[in-house]
Design a protein around this motif. Structure first.
Motif, mmCIF file in Angstrom:
data_model
loop_
_atom_site.group_PDB
_atom_site.id
_atom_site.type_symbol
_atom_site.label_atom_id
_atom_site.label_comp_id
_atom_site.label_asym_id
_atom_site.label_seq_id
_atom_site.Cartn_x
_atom_site.Cartn_y
_atom_site.Cartn_z
ATOM 1 N N PRO A 29 0.850 -1.024 -0.016
ATOM 2 C CA PRO A 29 -0.003 0.073 -0.034
ATOM 3 C C PRO A 29 0.762 1.355 -0.053
ATOM 4 N N HIS A 74 10.048 2.920 -5.013
ATOM 5 C CA HIS A 74 8.951 2.020 -5.098
ATOM 6 C C HIS A 74 9.147 0.806 -5.972
ATOM 7 N N GLY A 91 8.389 -0.679 2.351
ATOM 8 C CA GLY A 91 9.648 -0.352 2.326
ATOM 9 C C GLY A 91 10.202 0.686 3.362
ATOM 10 N N LEU A 94 15.091 8.635 -1.225
ATOM 11 C CA LEU A 94 14.215 9.131 -2.248
ATOM 12 C C LEU A 94 12.973 8.933 -1.584
ATOM 13 N N SER A 95 12.025 10.021 -1.820
ATOM 14 C CA SER A 95 10.559 10.090 -1.744
ATOM 15 C C SER A 95 9.751 10.722 -2.712
#
Ligand code: ADP
Length: 165
Positions: free
Chosen positions: A7, A17, A90, A128-129
């Motif tokens: 999710p 991702h 993650g 990283l986002s």
């Protein structure tokens, strides 16, 4: 067949991702990428756009291994309905840990047969986002190493005329 629900907001999907999706596919036969609709108003991309981008980024995955859906409300309700065995998440840095730890334990309290599996991405993606990517893109920065090419184009289109995220 082992199924996991992954999710997230995915606003937009990043290479971080994707790293988690591909790692998850090594452990699970079926990975359901579930886009959260709760925070729709705060997002740059609509749920439909986010799902479309995930589908495009995973188009080479063999049929049946991945499913892209959306859900609202409590994650555990969605997990129960989907019949999944686990929740996939993650973990990037220590900063993710506390929130993820609380969520995992709360979700297990609410649905005791479901555990959360955490995976660490390649270190290239550990800082990283989606938020950072949106910010950099909104100021015209190069995000090409963080997202698939077509996502970079979508970000450019969205950012035109939008000075801030
Ligand atoms: P964000 O907006 O922070 O990118 P999402 O809600 O889209 O977060 O994230 C969904 C899940 O993917 C969370 O478990 C999050 O920790 C994880 N995740 C997000 N970015 C990365 C990354 N770069 N590497 C590994 N996991 C990530």
């Amino acid at each position: 067949m082992r199924t996991a629900v992954y999710p997230g907001t995915f606003d937009p999907i990043t290479n971080g991702h994707l790293d988690i999706i591909f790692r998850g596919m090594k452990l699970f036969d079926h990975v359901i990428v579930a886009v959260l609709v709760n925070r729709e108003k705060d997002t740059m991309f609509t749920v439909g756009e986010r799902m479309e981008m995930i589908a495009k980024a995973t188009r080479d995955v063999p049929p049946g291994r991945i499913e892209i859906t959306s859900f609202g409300g409590l994650l555990v309700n969605y997990v129960r309905e989907s019949g999944a065995d686990a929740i996939l998440r993650g973990i990037r840095a220590i900063s993710d840990f506390e929130y993820e730890f609380q969520m995992a334990l709360m979700n297990r309290k609410l649905l005791k047969q479901v555990d959360t599996v955490f995976m660490m991405p390649d270190e290239r993606y550990s800082y990283l986002s989606s938020k950072l990517v949106r910010e950099v893109a909104s100021f015209g920065g190069d995000v090409s190493v963080f997202v698939p090419d077509f996502v970079e184009k979508c970000l450019k289109t969205k950012c035109e005329g939008r000075p801030h995220v």
